[in-house]
Write a protein that holds these residues in place. Structure first.
Motif, PDB file in Angstrom:
ATOM      1  N   GLN A 104      -4.518  16.371 -54.569  1.00 56.69           N
ATOM      2  CA  GLN A 104      -3.777  17.603 -54.334  1.00 56.69           C
ATOM      3  C   GLN A 104      -2.307  17.368 -54.649  1.00 56.69           C
ATOM      4  O   GLN A 104      -1.787  16.276 -54.405  1.00 56.69           O
ATOM      5  N   ALA A 105      -1.658  18.384 -55.174  1.00 58.50           N
ATOM      6  CA  ALA A 105      -0.220  18.294 -55.406  1.00 58.50           C
ATOM      7  C   ALA A 105       0.498  18.228 -54.060  1.00 58.50           C
ATOM      8  O   ALA A 105       0.045  18.831 -53.083  1.00 58.50           O
ATOM      9  N   PRO A 106       1.590  17.469 -53.972  1.00 53.12           N
ATOM     10  CA  PRO A 106       2.316  17.373 -52.700  1.00 53.12           C
ATOM     11  C   PRO A 106       2.784  18.746 -52.208  1.00 53.12           C
ATOM     12  O   PRO A 106       3.185  19.595 -53.008  1.00 53.12           O
ATOM     13  N   VAL A 107       2.714  18.944 -50.906  1.00 51.91           N
ATOM     14  CA  VAL A 107       3.200  20.173 -50.275  1.00 51.91           C
ATOM     15  C   VAL A 107       4.229  19.772 -49.230  1.00 51.91           C
ATOM     16  O   VAL A 107       3.959  18.918 -48.383  1.00 51.91           O
ATOM     17  N   ALA A 108       5.410  20.365 -49.310  1.00 53.99           N
ATOM     18  CA  ALA A 108       6.482  20.018 -48.374  1.00 53.99           C
ATOM     19  C   ALA A 108       6.032  20.224 -46.934  1.00 53.99           C
ATOM     20  O   ALA A 108       5.460  21.258 -46.589  1.00 53.99           O
ATOM     21  N   GLY A 109       6.279  19.224 -46.113  1.00 58.07           N
ATOM     22  CA  GLY A 109       5.960  19.317 -44.701  1.00 58.07           C
ATOM     23  C   GLY A 109       4.543  18.926 -44.340  1.00 58.07           C
ATOM     24  O   GLY A 109       4.187  18.946 -43.157  1.00 58.07           O
ATOM     25  N   LEU A 110       3.718  18.568 -45.329  1.00 54.65           N
ATOM     26  CA  LEU A 110       2.329  18.201 -45.055  1.00 54.65           C
ATOM     27  C   LEU A 110       2.071  16.752 -45.451  1.00 54.65           C
ATOM     28  O   LEU A 110       2.635  16.240 -46.415  1.00 54.65           O
ATOM     29  N   THR A 111       1.199  16.116 -44.693  1.00 52.28           N
ATOM     30  CA  THR A 111       0.718  14.768 -45.006  1.00 52.28           C
ATOM     31  C   THR A 111      -0.754  14.865 -45.368  1.00 52.28           C
ATOM     32  O   THR A 111      -1.546  15.448 -44.614  1.00 52.28           O
ATOM     33  N   VAL A 112      -1.118  14.315 -46.527  1.00 47.35           N
ATOM     34  CA  VAL A 112      -2.514  14.307 -46.978  1.00 47.35           C
ATOM     35  C   VAL A 112      -2.901  12.857 -47.230  1.00 47.35           C
ATOM     36  O   VAL A 112      -2.283  12.180 -48.058  1.00 47.35           O
ATOM     37  N   GLN A 113      -3.926  12.379 -46.508  1.00 49.45           N
ATOM     38  CA  GLN A 113      -4.360  10.992 -46.627  1.00 49.45           C
ATOM     39  C   GLN A 113      -5.815  10.930 -47.080  1.00 49.45           C
ATOM     40  O   GLN A 113      -6.635  11.740 -46.642  1.00 49.45           O
ATOM     41  N   PRO A 114      -6.158   9.980 -47.966  1.00 44.93           N
ATOM     42  CA  PRO A 114      -7.557   9.828 -48.374  1.00 44.93           C
ATOM     43  C   PRO A 114      -8.441   9.548 -47.157  1.00 44.93           C
ATOM     44  O   PRO A 114      -8.083   8.767 -46.284  1.00 44.93           O
ATOM     45  N   TRP A 115      -9.593  10.188 -47.136  1.00 44.61           N
ATOM     46  CA  TRP A 115     -10.489  10.080 -45.986  1.00 44.61           C
ATOM     47  C   TRP A 115     -11.836   9.484 -46.372  1.00 44.61           C
ATOM     48  O   TRP A 115     -12.215   8.431 -45.895  1.00 44.61           O
ATOM     49  N   ARG A 116     -12.555  10.171 -47.259  1.00 42.54           N
ATOM     50  CA  ARG A 116     -13.888   9.737 -47.657  1.00 42.54           C
ATOM     51  C   ARG A 116     -14.038   9.827 -49.179  1.00 42.54           C
ATOM     52  O   ARG A 116     -13.309  10.559 -49.842  1.00 42.54           O
ATOM     53  N   ARG A 117     -15.025   9.102 -49.666  1.00 43.98           N
ATOM     54  CA  ARG A 117     -15.355   9.134 -51.090  1.00 43.98           C
ATOM     55  C   ARG A 117     -16.872   9.168 -51.191  1.00 43.98           C
ATOM     56  O   ARG A 117     -17.540   8.144 -51.118  1.00 43.98           O
ATOM     57  N   ASP A 118     -17.428  10.375 -51.331  1.00 42.52           N
ATOM     58  CA  ASP A 118     -18.881  10.552 -51.335  1.00 42.52           C
ATOM     59  C   ASP A 118     -19.396  10.705 -52.759  1.00 42.52           C
ATOM     60  O   ASP A 118     -18.769  11.376 -53.597  1.00 42.52           O
ATOM     61  N   PRO A 119     -20.554  10.110 -53.072  1.00 43.24           N
ATOM     62  CA  PRO A 119     -21.097  10.230 -54.421  1.00 43.24           C
ATOM     63  C   PRO A 119     -21.625  11.636 -54.679  1.00 43.24           C
ATOM     64  O   PRO A 119     -22.235  12.255 -53.809  1.00 43.24           O
ATOM     65  N   VAL A 120     -21.395  12.150 -55.882  1.00 49.31           N
ATOM     66  CA  VAL A 120     -22.010  13.399 -56.312  1.00 49.31           C
ATOM     67  C   VAL A 120     -23.352  13.046 -56.946  1.00 49.31           C
ATOM     68  O   VAL A 120     -23.444  12.137 -57.781  1.00 49.31           O
ATOM     69  N   MET A 121     -24.393  13.749 -56.528  1.00 49.35           N
ATOM     70  CA  MET A 121     -25.751  13.471 -56.989  1.00 49.35           C
ATOM     71  C   MET A 121     -26.346  14.730 -57.618  1.00 49.35           C
ATOM     72  O   MET A 121     -25.901  15.848 -57.377  1.00 49.35           O
ATOM     73  N   ALA A 122     -27.391  14.518 -58.406  1.00 51.56           N
ATOM     74  CA  ALA A 122     -28.165  15.641 -58.930  1.00 51.56           C
ATOM     75  C   ALA A 122     -29.240  16.003 -57.911  1.00 51.56           C
ATOM     76  O   ALA A 122     -30.007  15.132 -57.462  1.00 51.56           O
TER      77      ALA A 122
END
Length: 305
Positions: A153-171
């Protein structure tokens, strides 16, 4: 004195209960002149005597009894408000507003809420189904406390965004199909498809995945509700690409027996982040964040490719 003061009302109630100015002063740890001043100010504000002073007893007047009855209600409400606020300050109660996609709400959030309910049952989490962009906009406006958003995500003033999970995309494929063990863009593009709506981050991820294989398929239908998509897959209407969420311990999400799941080649991942306003969160919000961080995957599921 334009407004009624709770301190003055508390003095009035104490005099009525104890029967004298001196006893009320001792009970409230006030100087006797201060108690007299409180009553004088109240009577001036009301415009009528509130107490009848007799030889050894002080009793409420008729108007005083009416005000005392209301004063008891106001003081009880004030005490209750302070108790409720105190519980929130201690993190024992409070309301937390959270925005997330349908997939995160259906498969990830219940695990966090179950843990939160055991450790902090007084915290009320209000959940809204939103896209990542809507979530960030509401966080920035103060209408949300926590957001689960697709990354990056593009940075947004006043917000903190931290990586949380990395789930595989499946068919996700109808079980009646003769499907390969590993699904490629070329094979899947030749099948009828049910894909996410174009405004979602997952739609952009899957479009890029097909494009890397030189494919640009057109879906039979596009939706922004993963359970509805899976229902259509189970009915044999088409195939889809969706994240495969697993718990922090790696337990798989239960799958409809009419659906089979296949890994992709090349592999595709859906990263999620936790967003909140920058700075020290309120205690209730902090406890919800802690429950969410407990779902951060420690070990990624294996995928082919």
């Amino acid at each position: 004195m334009r407004e009624l003061s709770l301190d003055r009302l508390r003095t009035l109630v104490a005099i009525a209960d104890l029967g004298s100015f001196a006893a009320a002063a001792r009970e409230l740890h006030l100087a006797p002149p201060t108690v007299s001043l409180h009553i004088s100010e109240l009577e001036e504000r009301i415009g009528a005597p509130l107490l009848l002073r007799q030889r050894a007893q002080v009793r409420p007047s008729g108007i005083g009894e009416t005000l005392i009855a209301r004063a008891r209600q106001l003081l009880a409400a004030a005490d209750q408000a302070l108790e409720e606020v105190g519980r929130q300050v201690q993190g024992l109660a409070g309301r937390v507003r959270l925005g997330a996609s349908t997939g995160a709400i259906a498969y990830l959030l219940p695990q966090a809420l179950e843990q939160l309910g055991r450790s902090h049952p007084g915290i009320d989490v209000q959940v809204m189904v939103l896209t990542s962009q809507e979530t960030l906009a509401r966080l920035a406006a103060g209408a949300l406390d926590i957001g689960l958003v697709a990354l990056p995500q593009a940075p947004v003033a006043g917000l903190t965004v931290q990586p949380w999970r990395r789930d595989p995309v499946m068919a996700f494929l109808p079980a009646s199909w003769r499907a390969p063990r590993v699904v490629t863009p070329a094979w899947l593009a030749a099948q009828p498809l049910i894909l996410n709506a174009p405004e979602t981050r997952l739609s952009r991820l899957t479009t890029e995945w097909f494009a890397r294989g030189g494919e640009h398929p057109v879906a039979r239908i596009q939706l922004n509700f993963n359970d509805a998509i899976k229902s259509l897959v189970g009915a044999g209407y088409g195939a889809t690409l969706l994240p495969h969420e697993a718990s922090a311990q790696g337990a798989a999400v239960a799958l409809d027996p009419r659906i089979v799941m296949r890994p992709l080649r090349p592999a595709l991942w859906r990263p999620l982040g936790i967003a909140h306003r920058t700075g020290q969160p309120e205690p209730a919000t902090r406890h919800v964040l802690e429950a969410l961080w407990a779902l951060k995957q420690l070990r990624q599921p294996r995928t082919a490719g």
